[in-house]
Scaffold this active site. Sequence first.
Site, PDB file in Angstrom:
ATOM      1  N   GLY A  96       0.917  -1.443  -0.089  1.00 25.81           N
ATOM      2  CA  GLY A  96       0.149   0.047  -0.292  1.00 25.81           C
ATOM      3  C   GLY A  96       0.956   0.985  -0.140  1.00 25.81           C
ATOM      4  O   GLY A  96       0.235   2.512   0.006  1.00 25.81           O
ATOM      5  N   GLY A  97       1.910   1.380  -0.126  1.00 24.30           N
ATOM      6  CA  GLY A  97       2.883   2.197  -0.142  1.00 24.30           C
ATOM      7  C   GLY A  97       2.405   3.476  -1.498  1.00 24.30           C
ATOM      8  O   GLY A  97       1.799   2.559  -2.493  1.00 24.30           O
ATOM      9  N   ASN A 134       1.627  -9.488  -0.275  1.00 20.93           N
ATOM     10  CA  ASN A 134       2.626  -8.591   0.439  1.00 20.93           C
ATOM     11  C   ASN A 134       1.894  -7.118   1.373  1.00 20.93           C
ATOM     12  O   ASN A 134       1.648  -6.199   0.796  1.00 20.93           O
ATOM     13  CB  ASN A 134       4.102  -7.451  -0.427  1.00 20.93           C
ATOM     14  CG  ASN A 134       4.731  -7.151   0.594  1.00 20.93           C
ATOM     15  OD1 ASN A 134       4.728  -5.844  -0.311  1.00 20.93           O
ATOM     16  ND2 ASN A 134       5.469  -7.418   1.252  1.00 20.93           N
ATOM     17  N   SER A 143      22.219  -1.146  -0.539  1.00 22.06           N
ATOM     18  CA  SER A 143      22.842  -1.138  -1.868  1.00 22.06           C
ATOM     19  C   SER A 143      22.309  -0.918  -2.627  1.00 22.06           C
ATOM     20  O   SER A 143      22.176  -1.073  -4.348  1.00 22.06           O
ATOM     21  CB  SER A 143      24.105  -2.354  -1.836  1.00 22.06           C
ATOM     22  OG  SER A 143      23.874  -3.888  -1.837  1.00 22.06           O
ATOM     23  N   ARG A 198       9.759   4.786  -9.178  1.00 26.55           N
ATOM     24  CA  ARG A 198       8.645   5.131  -8.110  1.00 26.55           C
ATOM     25  C   ARG A 198       8.158   6.418  -8.032  1.00 26.55           C
ATOM     26  O   ARG A 198       7.081   6.372  -7.553  1.00 26.55           O
ATOM     27  CB  ARG A 198       9.274   4.556  -6.249  1.00 26.55           C
ATOM     28  CG  ARG A 198       8.081   4.399  -4.777  1.00 26.55           C
ATOM     29  CD  ARG A 198       7.267   3.373  -5.822  1.00 26.55           C
ATOM     30  NE  ARG A 198       5.647   2.782  -4.504  1.00 26.55           N
ATOM     31  CZ  ARG A 198       6.083   1.914  -3.944  1.00 26.55           C
ATOM     32  NH1 ARG A 198       7.362   0.783  -3.896  1.00 26.55           N
ATOM     33  NH2 ARG A 198       5.519   1.112  -2.811  1.00 26.55           N
ATOM     34  N   HIS A 236      10.849  -5.050   4.733  1.00 25.94           N
ATOM     35  CA  HIS A 236       8.979  -5.180   4.893  1.00 25.94           C
ATOM     36  C   HIS A 236       9.123  -6.190   3.192  1.00 25.94           C
ATOM     37  O   HIS A 236       7.765  -6.499   2.745  1.00 25.94           O
ATOM     38  CB  HIS A 236       8.296  -4.026   4.782  1.00 25.94           C
ATOM     39  CG  HIS A 236       7.573  -4.126   4.982  1.00 25.94           C
ATOM     40  ND1 HIS A 236       6.695  -4.989   5.894  1.00 25.94           N
ATOM     41  CD2 HIS A 236       6.508  -3.339   4.050  1.00 25.94           C
ATOM     42  CE1 HIS A 236       5.178  -5.098   5.032  1.00 25.94           C
ATOM     43  NE2 HIS A 236       5.522  -3.847   4.125  1.00 25.94           N
TER      44      HIS A 236
END
EC number: 3.7.1.8
Length: 286
Positions: A42-43, A111, A180, A190, A265
């Site tokens: 949900g980001g 996820n 990294s 994103r 996560h």
Amino acid sequence: MTALTESSTSKFLNIKEKGLSDFKIHYNEAGNGETVIMLHGGGPGAGGWSNYYRNIGPFVEAGYRVILKDSPGFNKSDAVVMDEQRGLVNARAVKGLMDALGIDRAHLVGNSMGGATALNFAIEYPDRIGKLILMGPGGLGPSMFAPMPLEGIKLLFKLYAEPSYENLKQMIQVFLYDQSLITEELLQGRWEAIQRQPEHLKNFLISAQKAPLSTWDVTARLGEIKAKTFITWGRDDRFVPLDHGLKLLWNIDDARLHVFSKCGHWAQWEHADEFNRLAIDFLRQA
């Protein structure tokens, strides 16, 4: 196998479910065999392809039909304000997609928010689910050990409220264990997704006021889940506490738990090779 791309697998369809009337859903699809539907987190800027592009190929090669669905209010799916907890509405969207494609039964991989969606689906539509694979799912209430919300969730809401490249970078730094892996390409992709759909960010915050995270808790109903369940967690997850994995293990009748060390996560992305092997082995078992 021909290399899979986002554009070559991109599709749309319309669904009609409660809270999602004549609603356009975007998804990516490839492969043949038993259906595996992968549900993203949900980001801000999240979507099916960005969440699972490291997983779709191996699952297709293993003989599965794979669908990466953009949840309502994310990426290329229609915008929406939700009056009910998001995991439940998202589960209806999964059912609507399955109905539209003539899929009677599917394995679900989820996820974070996608895990909450998968849990809701397993509870509401038990005859439509095969196996359940969860990676740090939301929707499980308070932690036994950590004050909630965790650091990552605070940064997630900060990014929703104040979208900026710097706030995105802060969230991703907490998202992943291995710093990294954080490249300009990852961040830029994103950020472009966030900028494409500013309406999604505003609607998420409005929806969170109407149905806050506290309403997502399905702990009391976990005992209803009869699907064989594979739970995975990053030991270093700073979004959803590891003890929630034990909550699932204790309450779901047929469940097993795998914890990835040096993992945040995003287990299916940060430890893609190991995750793909374990998840495919789980699906193949009787």
